[in-house]
Design a protein around this motif. Structure first.
Motif, mmCIF file in Angstrom:
data_model
loop_
_atom_site.group_PDB
_atom_site.id
_atom_site.type_symbol
_atom_site.label_atom_id
_atom_site.label_comp_id
_atom_site.label_asym_id
_atom_site.label_seq_id
_atom_site.Cartn_x
_atom_site.Cartn_y
_atom_site.Cartn_z
ATOM 1 N N ALA A 55 44.150 74.262 22.371
ATOM 2 C CA ALA A 55 45.382 73.845 21.872
ATOM 3 C C ALA A 55 45.617 72.353 22.138
ATOM 4 N N ILE A 56 45.394 72.126 23.557
ATOM 5 C CA ILE A 56 45.484 70.453 23.962
ATOM 6 C C ILE A 56 44.846 69.768 23.109
ATOM 7 N N ARG A 57 43.546 69.963 22.892
ATOM 8 C CA ARG A 57 42.582 69.083 22.392
ATOM 9 C C ARG A 57 42.802 68.984 21.091
ATOM 10 N N PHE A 58 43.289 70.036 20.326
ATOM 11 C CA PHE A 58 43.541 69.914 18.925
ATOM 12 C C PHE A 58 44.891 69.119 18.829
ATOM 13 N N GLN A 59 45.999 69.330 19.518
ATOM 14 C CA GLN A 59 47.154 68.177 19.389
ATOM 15 C C GLN A 59 46.838 67.086 19.567
ATOM 16 N N LYS A 60 45.933 66.718 20.524
ATOM 17 C CA LYS A 60 45.563 65.227 20.864
ATOM 18 C C LYS A 60 44.757 64.713 19.575
ATOM 19 N N GLU A 61 43.983 65.354 18.915
ATOM 20 C CA GLU A 61 43.166 65.004 17.779
ATOM 21 C C GLU A 61 44.007 64.892 16.494
ATOM 22 N N ILE A 62 45.042 65.571 16.506
ATOM 23 C CA ILE A 62 46.138 65.442 15.444
ATOM 24 C C ILE A 62 46.957 64.084 15.452
ATOM 25 N N GLU A 63 47.439 63.994 16.654
ATOM 26 C CA GLU A 63 48.128 62.753 16.959
ATOM 27 C C GLU A 63 47.591 61.576 17.124
ATOM 28 N N HIS A 64 46.431 61.693 17.235
ATOM 29 C CA HIS A 64 45.440 60.399 17.516
ATOM 30 C C HIS A 64 44.125 60.543 16.618
ATOM 31 N N PRO A 65 44.164 60.454 15.166
ATOM 32 C CA PRO A 65 43.080 60.606 14.449
ATOM 33 C C PRO A 65 42.119 59.429 14.484
ATOM 34 N N GLU A 66 40.478 59.683 14.567
ATOM 35 C CA GLU A 66 39.887 58.571 14.610
ATOM 36 C C GLU A 66 39.792 57.828 13.221
ATOM 37 N N SER A 67 39.737 56.413 13.481
ATOM 38 C CA SER A 67 39.873 55.484 12.478
ATOM 39 C C SER A 67 38.647 55.518 11.605
ATOM 40 N N LYS B 132 41.550 86.352 6.271
ATOM 41 C CA LYS B 132 41.914 86.303 7.541
ATOM 42 C C LYS B 132 43.023 85.608 8.169
ATOM 43 N N GLU B 133 43.790 86.156 8.980
ATOM 44 C CA GLU B 133 44.913 85.326 9.689
ATOM 45 C C GLU B 133 44.304 84.176 10.529
ATOM 46 N N THR B 134 44.948 82.957 10.350
ATOM 47 C CA THR B 134 44.275 81.962 11.054
ATOM 48 C C THR B 134 44.634 82.112 12.483
ATOM 49 N N PRO B 135 43.489 81.760 13.320
ATOM 50 C CA PRO B 135 43.761 81.999 14.609
ATOM 51 C C PRO B 135 44.784 81.070 15.454
ATOM 52 N N ILE B 136 45.292 81.752 16.368
ATOM 53 C CA ILE B 136 46.236 80.898 17.186
ATOM 54 C C ILE B 136 45.342 80.289 18.329
ATOM 55 N N LEU B 137 45.635 79.033 18.601
ATOM 56 C CA LEU B 137 44.805 78.288 19.562
ATOM 57 C C LEU B 137 45.802 78.266 21.025
ATOM 58 N N PHE B 138 45.144 78.434 22.156
ATOM 59 C CA PHE B 138 45.772 78.492 23.428
ATOM 60 C C PHE B 138 45.077 77.460 24.374
ATOM 61 N N GLY B 139 45.547 76.959 25.492
ATOM 62 C CA GLY B 139 44.993 76.416 26.513
ATOM 63 C C GLY B 139 44.446 75.355 26.063
ATOM 64 N N GLU B 140 42.955 74.861 26.451
ATOM 65 C CA GLU B 140 42.498 73.698 26.434
ATOM 66 C C GLU B 140 42.172 73.291 24.894
#
Length: 56
Positions: A19-31, A9-17
């Protein structure tokens, strides 16, 4: 009986909150602590030793 492969299946596109949460987690992964990293490596090596298929 072999199962028939099915298309992915196609990967869903994230929107709104989401997408913002995902971007923050990508930029600042947990140690991960060295203790936790060592436990993960040991678990991987164990699984690799008992696997009946090729693992990198």
């Amino acid at each position: 009986m072999a199962t028939k492969p099915y298309p992915f299946k196609e990967t869903p596109i994230l929107f709104g909150e989401d997408a913002i949460r995902f971007q923050k987690e990508i930029e600042h992964p947990e140690s991960v602590s060295n203790k936790e990293r060592k436990a993960q490596e040991e678990a991987y090596q164990y699984l690799k030793s008992i696997a009946t298929f090729h693992m990198p």
